[in-house]
Design an enzyme around this catalytic site. Structure first.
Site, mmCIF file in Angstrom:
data_model
loop_
_atom_site.group_PDB
_atom_site.id
_atom_site.type_symbol
_atom_site.label_atom_id
_atom_site.label_comp_id
_atom_site.label_asym_id
_atom_site.label_seq_id
_atom_site.Cartn_x
_atom_site.Cartn_y
_atom_site.Cartn_z
ATOM 1 N N ASP A 267 0.922 -1.144 0.000
ATOM 2 C CA ASP A 267 0.000 0.000 0.000
ATOM 3 C C ASP A 267 0.950 1.179 0.000
ATOM 4 O O ASP A 267 1.580 1.480 1.014
ATOM 5 C CB ASP A 267 -0.876 -0.008 1.259
ATOM 6 C CG ASP A 267 -1.905 1.109 1.203
ATOM 7 O OD1 ASP A 267 -1.532 2.227 0.796
ATOM 8 O OD2 ASP A 267 -3.070 0.866 1.542
ATOM 9 N N HIS A 268 1.087 1.831 -1.162
ATOM 10 C CA HIS A 268 2.229 2.755 -1.274
ATOM 11 C C HIS A 268 2.115 3.947 -0.325
ATOM 12 O O HIS A 268 3.109 4.604 -0.033
ATOM 13 C CB HIS A 268 2.466 3.162 -2.733
ATOM 14 C CG HIS A 268 1.396 4.003 -3.317
ATOM 15 N ND1 HIS A 268 1.456 5.357 -3.307
ATOM 16 C CD2 HIS A 268 0.223 3.675 -3.920
ATOM 17 C CE1 HIS A 268 0.362 5.840 -3.891
ATOM 18 N NE2 HIS A 268 -0.393 4.841 -4.260
ATOM 19 N N HIS B 221 -5.923 2.669 1.388
ATOM 20 C CA HIS B 221 -5.098 3.799 1.850
ATOM 21 C C HIS B 221 -5.693 4.517 3.072
ATOM 22 O O HIS B 221 -5.007 4.770 4.048
ATOM 23 C CB HIS B 221 -4.915 4.827 0.733
ATOM 24 C CG HIS B 221 -4.495 4.236 -0.573
ATOM 25 N ND1 HIS B 221 -3.494 3.309 -0.672
ATOM 26 C CD2 HIS B 221 -4.940 4.435 -1.843
ATOM 27 C CE1 HIS B 221 -3.327 2.972 -1.945
ATOM 28 N NE2 HIS B 221 -4.202 3.634 -2.664
#
Ligand code: NAD
Length: 480
Positions: free
Chosen positions: A177-178, A240
């Site tokens: 999950d960047h 996110h």
């Protein structure tokens, strides 16, 4: 520090994500000495490229960041291409043979990372073939990196996990999950735990409300067909936004103990109060769709190509969340995300309670993107003879120079995977529990088709109903 030899097999090597993010990230690791010289990368995808063409694509992708052409050339020489169709068992045997040759050539000791930069519908088939065609080694480590979406709902996520677990156990799976790779998100533990000011006040006794905003200016662009099956709740909230919530609301954990982090984040995500009735939904949730704005040449969402004319898919979502946890009793966590809004920003606002009714409480703003920094509003004295209290803002923003030195999200996360550090990845139980809230929203929307869909003009800050959501408790969005 000695770096581990490594073979990366990149599925989807011709794709947009690989060229835009992954090759530059791997190059930065190489350039900064965080990647062993004993490394090779096999790129694989449907197109019939050869090694030379693949290397030219890789060199193009790093042209702006390579310190010299020689270094770019040297880096690209570690890249090999093998065309491949995910459904064809024969192709996995070719991949296996190439992997073995490279293992011998670069002395890779059987260490392998498989990166699935392809549509998630291919994850099960690739993963099954890696096992059946014996691409995993016994001599080194075998790890898997995958990207969201992890399922479409909890049931499909469980099924996907079951399929992946046939080949990889959870300790081998790294779900990117960047947002968890972002500098300021990673700094949250330092800010929260290493300052007495925040460490002891991070609870219902001192915090009035928390706001998490993930705002986008772009519309659905050429992803409308996909987006219409997803919506912002599945595209941005399930992953996110709820990951940021877990990072913000957790109790102090041992920063370097993986189990402690997982336990805390999971404790938050499994304690989100669920809406029970349509009335709860009306009181705590706003969904919306953008409508045309001629000045920004944006169409109505419903007129976008690939969107069903009667679609109920939400391009905007705001909610008041509460946590069933004693330390957060009565504290609203407001979350929102949407497309075609007035600004691109990821911001967390923490509003503290006032000391008395005469003055405002402290306000900590944490800016995750596009600017990186902090603002803290405190009460001070107005300049002059009188002793009037007046707010001032203390702020720190990182400069362009600081940011140049900061690793990119993917660079940091790929490095952490190489180091076998799971700290900043989305763990299975978090993913599974985050779906519970999203699934409940969709169940209630489906069974109560009259629940409203607010509209907002593209380029605005969102629907008025989202302002009213906070207004009810005397709050307002602090980011306008
Ligand atoms: P893309 O469409 O540009 O690339 C897809 C890749 O998959 C290509 O290399 C293609 O050749 C390969 N592929 C497709 N069908 C194949 C088959 N049958 N056999 C072998 N290879 C096949 O997609 P992308 O933007 O690079 O994204 C890859 C994945 O990463 C997406 O599924 C998306 O869910 C995820 N993702 C992308 C982004 C992003 O910013 N682009 C962000 C987050 C997640």
């Amino acid at each position: 520090m000695e770096r581990q030899p490594l073979l990366i097999t990149m599925f989807g090597a011709t794709g947009d994500l690989a060229a835009r993010k992954l090759y530059p990230a791997i190059f930065q690791l190489y350039q900064n000495g965080h990647l062993s010289k004993n490394f090779a990368l096999i790129g694989t995808a449907r197109r019939e490229w050869d090694d030379d063409y693949f290397r030219s694509v890789v060199k193009d992708s790093i042209a702006n960041i390579a310190e010299s052409e020689k270094l770019a050339e040297e880096f690209a020489s570690h890249f090999y291409y093998q065309s491949h169709d995910v459904n064809d068992a024969e192709h996995y045997i070719k991949l296996k043979n190439l992997a073995e040759q490279l293992d011998a050539k670069y002395a890779l000791q059987g260490n392998r990372i498989f990166y699935f930069s392809v549509s998630p519908k291919f994850f099960p088939i690739i993963s099954a073939h890696l096992k059946s065609e014996h691409l995993l080694t016994d001599t080194g480590f075998n790890r898997l990196i995958i990207e969201k979406p992890f399922g479409h709902d909890q049931a499909s996520a469980i099924e996907l996990q079951r399929q992946l677990n046939d080949t990889f156990d959870e300790s081998q799976i790294f779900r990117i999950d960047h947002y968890l790779g972002k500098e300021i998100v990673q700094a949250m533990t330092n800010i929260r735990f290493d300052n007495m000011l925040f460490n002891k006040t991070w609870n219902k006794d001192f915090i009035d409300n928390v706001q998490i905003s993930l705002m986008e200016t772009v519309g659905v662009e050429d992803r409308a067909g996909y987006y219409d099956t997803s919506g912002v709740t599945r595209d941005m909230i399930q992953n996110h936004t709820l990951q940021l919530l877990a990072v913000i609301a957790s109790k102090e954990f041992d920063k370097h103990a993986e189990e402690s982090i997982k336990f805390e984040k999971n404790r938050i995500l499994s304690n989100i109060k669920l809406p029970e009735t349509p009335e709860d939904m009306a009181n705590t949730v706003v969904r919306g769709q953008y409508c045309a704005n001629p000045s920004t040449q944006t169409k109505n969402y419903l007129d976008e190509e690939g969107v069903a004319h009667d679609s109920k898919t939400e391009t905007y979502f705001a909610a008041k969340l509460e946590l069933n946890l004693p330390e957060w009793e009565g504290v609203p966590f407001y979350i929102r995300s949407g497309k075609s809004l007035n600004q691109k920003a990821t911001v967390i606002d923490v509003q503290f309670k006032p000391t008395n009714s005469q003055h405002e409480g402290n306000h900590l703003r944490i800016e995750v993107a596009p600017h990186l920094g902090y603002q803290l509003k405190i009460n001070a004295k107005e300049i002059g003879y009188e002793c009037h209290t007046a707010p001032i803002v203390l702020s720190h923003y990182y400069s362009e120079e600081d940011l140049q030195a900061s690793p990119d999200d993917y660079e940091r996360l790929i490095f952490e995977c190489i180091e076998n550090n799971h700290e900043h990845f989305a763990h299975w139980h978090e993913v599974k529990n985050a779906w519970v809230y999203i699934d409940r929203l969709h169940e209630l929307w489906q069974s109560n088709p009259d629940l409203p869909i607010a509209s907002y003009t593209a380029g605005s800050h969102g629907p008025q109903e989202a302002d009213a959501l906070l207004d009810r408790l005397g709050h307002k969005w602090l980011l306008q």
